[in-house]
Each structure stands twice: as structure tokens, then as C-alpha cells.
Design an enzyme around this catalytic site. Structure first.
Site, PDB file in Angstrom:
ATOM      1  N   LEU A  54      -5.833  48.819  21.918  1.00 32.81           N
ATOM      2  CA  LEU A  54      -5.951  47.923  20.377  1.00 32.81           C
ATOM      3  C   LEU A  54      -6.216  46.495  20.440  1.00 32.81           C
ATOM      4  O   LEU A  54      -5.670  45.477  20.670  1.00 32.81           O
ATOM      5  CB  LEU A  54      -4.748  48.227  19.509  1.00 32.81           C
ATOM      6  CG  LEU A  54      -4.074  49.621  19.406  1.00 32.81           C
ATOM      7  CD1 LEU A  54      -2.096  49.603  18.852  1.00 32.81           C
ATOM      8  CD2 LEU A  54      -4.881  50.589  19.101  1.00 32.81           C
ATOM      9  N   GLU A  55      -7.439  46.469  19.623  1.00 34.60           N
ATOM     10  CA  GLU A  55      -8.251  44.293  19.665  1.00 34.60           C
ATOM     11  C   GLU A  55      -7.907  45.056  18.424  1.00 34.60           C
ATOM     12  O   GLU A  55      -8.533  45.151  17.156  1.00 34.60           O
ATOM     13  CB  GLU A  55      -9.515  44.655  20.072  1.00 34.60           C
ATOM     14  CG  GLU A  55      -9.431  43.358  20.525  1.00 34.60           C
ATOM     15  CD  GLU A  55     -10.360  42.925  19.353  1.00 34.60           C
ATOM     16  OE1 GLU A  55      -9.992  42.396  18.518  1.00 34.60           O
ATOM     17  OE2 GLU A  55     -11.968  42.391  19.731  1.00 34.60           O
TER      18      GLU A  55
END
Length: 516
Positions: free
Chosen positions: A243-244
Site C-alpha cells: 500500500l502506498e
């Protein structure tokens, strides 16, 4: 797909119509996929994946390089789609192709090396008779969900590593900006003769949820709220995710910095893509001796920015529109909150007429009671705060729930090294801004609420889409092993004594003297 007439040919109940943020005109439409359609597409991709994996990294790279050729041959048309659906300036739109070029060239050049079997030295004398190696196999189907601020660059930053790894990839671009990526995927499937291992599922939240439920691994870029929901669902399914998420990136200017360069870097870092970059500069902390000069320079540079949606290929504007009217509302609210609490607007500060434009804005006299210093603004604003020393700057920079990127300006390399180790963020750019994001040999990822896992990072940019498999091979084919059945007391005692003799670190324990 980029013609206005296309929308009328599609069922409006299942169609996503795209309007240009710069002027509101319809620029295209795509069909929306429901859960059943996503499942069917996922099944097709899975069927094609084993043959894709069998090609090996070198064979897969051939198709990726053909894709790059096609993208470059159609650059003007694809970047026009990017510009039309985002309202970017042509300069910002053109950067998206530069990202595609760099990522494809880097991972195709290194993919074979990154995926090579890794021979490992055995540990312990008893294991000298064995050969150890680690080999990798891709997750069969990677789900890729990307945001609206970089419709070509954002998926390219992840899809290439997954394809080089040998995975099939099911992409869901933002429903706000689906045109350019849908066309890029069409080019893969219809124009270059590539295996059908890249699919595009257009739709809103329900479509994204369906992608997560079909994938074996998920890469998501977007909001913290959605990222949390995806992480929970992946945990329920026991599949990995990367997840960014959001950022509130700080830029620190120390008194010994090159102030002219620091001011220019702050403007670039804060205003590029109209501030709609997760790694964009949002907060600036400047030591008191150079504060006034820095603020003057930044204000002059921001006031001189040319805002608008220029003609394709003209490079006549610096920044363009914002993608959504809702994001313009957020920026306006942050500025209004700051002013109400005592901040001053030195330039900008207002919506511009005729589209989703917000004036490039400089705020001073800000503090951490203000929303613009706490929550992600994601717009063309720079909030600048005076600090007394480096300790205060670091403390304020770390006073955030986010920790994606940061920027540190000083002429003293030793000081930069020391202070970089105190900043709570996934990357630190020294005497520059944003650049750490696009260095493919090093990891890009967030700390705290800014994400989970990283992208890029050399081999990691491919191996994150793989499962590791350990292989232990016997050097000699003996009829039996010492520990195999039956247990023979005399032999077991000898093995126990040898184990102690070889593993202990002093003679009393090696010989078992004095033990109970």
C-alpha cells in the site's frame, strides 16, 4: 474511445463518462465492469499466466519492450488523453511517458538478474552435505488499483515489475481518469501481439473490491481510508498487499542551505502536477536567519507560475487544473481554515474561474493547529513556517501521522547525514525535492499512515510480486540418515554429545561438565 460520440454508443447505465477538468467537456467514456465481468476477466488472465511465466524474464521483456515502442509511437495521442482527463499542463502530462520509459527499461534490463536462483551457504557442520538455494515463483494474478493523479505513470510504476516477474495483472484505474490506461492496455492486447496477461477493469469502488477478491496479491495506491479497507480484506483472504498511501511531506531549509536553489526546489516540489502528488511538498520549515529571504523568493516564483491547460506539445503552461472539483473544495477549505486561524496568503488563495483551477498559493504564519499542516491538502499550496533551529524543524516534520517522503536542505553533508536519520519518513531527498520517488534501485515506501511495503528497490521491485521457494538438495545419496528411525540409544547419545561439542562456546559446556 477519446471521441465524444463514443459515449452515446455505450449503455449509460453501465458507462463511465469522463469530462475534462479544465473546461468540463466530455472527452471519452468506458464501460463499467460489474463483479461477474471482473471474475470472468480474472479467469482469462489466470489461464494465460502459466505460458507467460514459462517465457522467463528475457522472453517476457521482449514483449514489454515492444509495448514501449508502441507507447512511443503513439505518445502524442496517449498523452493527449492524459491531459484531457486530468487537466494537466502539457509539461506535467509529458512526465508520465518519461516514467514509463524509465521503468520499462530498468526492469527489462535487470529482470533476469533479479529473478535468478540464489545459492545460499549452509549453516552448521551437519548441513555441509546439503546444497541450498532459493528460487522464486510469481503470484499468478496481481491486482493493481491506482489513483487519478497519474493515469499513465502510476500504474506503470507497478505493472512492469509484476509482468517481468511472470504474473498476470488485473488493473483498475481510477474511474475519474480511465482513458489513457485503458488505451495503454488495449495497445498491449491488440497492437503488439503480447500474451493476454494484462487486463483493465473499469469501475468505481465495487469494481475495485472485486479485483481485490480475485487477486493473489494486491498493489494499491490511494487514500489511507481505502488502503485500510483493502488491507483488512487481504488479511481476511490471507494474501499479501502493498500500500502506498497519503503524505504530508515536509521540506526543511537550514540556514546554511543554498537558499535560491531551496526556494526553486520547494516551488517545484509543491506545485508539480498542481500539487496532486503523494510525495509533493506540503509543509516547509525554515530556520529563522534565512526565513525572510526564502519566503520572498518562493512567493516571487509561485506568483510567476503560468497556470492553464495548454495545447498538446506547446509546453506553454507550468501547471494545469486539478482533477476533481471535490479536491478543489478540500484545498479551499484548508486555505480558509488557515486564514481564519491567523495565517496570511502572500499569493494566490482563490479558485480560478472556468474549470477545476485553484491559484498557486503561499501561506505564512502557519502552525500545527491548522488543517493545512495536519491533513493532506493535495493541491497547489505551500505552507511555510519559521523555526528557531534544526531540532525544532525535525520535531515539527515528525509531528504528523504521515511519513512518505521528505526534503532536507543544507550544504553540510555530515549534518544532512545526521539529520536524515532522525526524519520519520520513507525517503529523504537532500538538496532536492521529490526525486527519491523515482530512483528505481532504492525502495519507495511510506512510514506510519503513509503505507505498507515499498515499490521499486532494485530486485524488490520484481520480487515483491513473487513467492520464495527454498530447495534443499542432498550432495550424497545415503541409504539412511542419522536421525531416521529406529531410534538407537547408543547412537542417539553420541549425536547429542556431538551436537553439544560443536555448538557450545566453552569447554565446560562442550563436555557437559557440571550440568544437571
Amino acid at each position: 474511445m477519446n471521441e465524444t460520440s463514443t459515449a452515446s454508443a455505450l449503455d449509460p447505465r453501465t458507462t463511465i463518462t469522463v469530462r475534462c477538468p479544465g473546461d468540463g467537456r466530455i472527452v471519452g467514456a468506458v464501460p463499467e465492469m460489474d463483479e461477474a465481468a471482473v471474475a470472468a476477466l480474472a479467469g482469462q488472465l489466470r489461464s494465460a499466466q502459466p505460458a507467460w511465466e514459462a517465457l522467463g524474464p528475457r522472453g517476457r521483456s521482449v514483449h514489454l519492450l515492444r509495448w514501449l515502442d508502441w507507447l512511443l509511437d503513439n505518445e502524442r495521442r496517449i498523452l493527449t488523453l492524459v491531459q484531457q482527463e486530468t487537466g494537466k499542463s502539457w509539461a506535467d502530462a509529458s512526465l508520465e511517458m518519461a516514467v514509463a520509459i524509465d521503468v520499462i527499461n530498468y526492469f527489462t534490463a535487470n529482470g533476469e538478474k533479479f529473478m535468478a536462483d540464489r545459492t545460499v551457504k549452509a549453516a552448521g557442520a551437519a548441513n555441509k552435505v546439503r546444497r541450498l538455494r532459493v528460487q522464486v515463483r510469481p503470484h499468478q494474478l496481481v491486482g493493481l488499483i491506482t489513483p487519478w493523479n497519474g493515469p499513465l505513470a502510476s500504474p506503470m510504476m507497478d505493472v512492469v515489475g509484476a509482468l517481468v516477474a511472470g504474473a498476470a495483472v488485473l488493473c483498475k484505474p481510477s474511474e475519474v481518469t480511465p482513458l489513457a490506461w485503458t488505451e495503454a492496455v488495449r495497445g498491449w492486447n491488440e497492437e503488439i501481439g503480447a500474451p493476454p496477461v494484462l487486463g483493465c477493469a473499469n469501475g468505481a469502488g465495487a469494481t475495485g473490491a472485486a479485483v481485490v477478491d480475485q487477486a493473489d496479491m494486491v498493489m494499491f495506491t490511494g487514500s489511507v481510508r481505502t488502503g485500510r479497507a483493502i488491507a483488512v480484506r487481504c488479511a481476511q483472504r490471507l494474501i499479501p498487499c502493498s500500500l502506498e498511501l497519503g503524505g504530508k511531506d515536509a521540506l526543511i531549509v537550514l540556514a546554511d542551505a543554498d537558499i535560491e536553489r531551496a526556494a526553486a526546489g520547494a516551488v517545484w516540489g509543491g506545485m508539480t502536477n498542481s500539487g496532486q502528488a503523494c510525495v509533493g511538498v506540503e509543509r516547509v520549515y525554515v530556520e529563522a536567519p534565512v526565513y525572510d529571504r526564502f519566503v520572498t523568493l518562493v512567493t516571487e516564483k509561485v506568483a510567476a507560475l503560468r497556470q492553464g491547460m495548454d495545447q498538446p506539445g506547446s509546453f506553454a503552461c507550468d501547471i494545469g487544473a486539478m482533477v476533481t472539483s471535490a479536491q478543489v473544495d478540500i484545498v479551499a477549505d484548508h486555505v480558509a481554515d488557515a486564514v481564519a486561524k491567523g495565517a496570511r496568503v502572500l499569493t494566490g488563495g482563490h479558485r480560478s474561474p472556468g474549470g477545476n483551477f485553484f491559484e498557486p498559493t503561499v501561506l505564512v504564519d502557519v502552525d500545527h493547529t491548522m488543517t493545512c499542516m495536519r491533513e493532506e491538502t493535495f493541491g497547489p499550496t505551500l505552507a511555510i513556517m519559521r523555526v528557531s533551529n534544526e531540532d525544532e524543524a525535525i520535531a515539527l516534520a515528525n509531528d504528523s501521522e504521515y511519513g512518505l517522503s521528505s526534503s532536507l536542505w543544507t550544504r553540510d553533508r555530515a549534518r544532512a547525514d545526521r539529520l536524515s536519520r532522525r526524519i520519520e519518513a520513507g525517503s529523504v531527498s537532500v538538496n532536492n525535492a521529490v526525486v527519491a520517488t523515482f530512483q528505481m534501485p532504492i525502495p519507495m515506501g511510506g512510514w506510519k499512515n503513509s503505507g505498507l511495503g515499498t515499490r521499486f528497490g532494485g530486485a524488490h521491485g520484481v520480487l515483491k510480486y513473487c513467492r520464495q521457494q527454498s530447495v534443499v538438495e542432498e550432495r550424497f545419496a545415503l541409504k539412511s540418515e542419522l536421525l531416521w528411525y529406529p531410534v538407537i540409544p547408543a547412537k542417539a547419545r553420541i549425536i547429542a554429545k556431538l551436537t553439544r561439542l560443536m555448538g557450545a562456546h566453552d569447554w565446560r559446556r562442550r563436555l557437559g561438565i557440571g550440568r544437571s
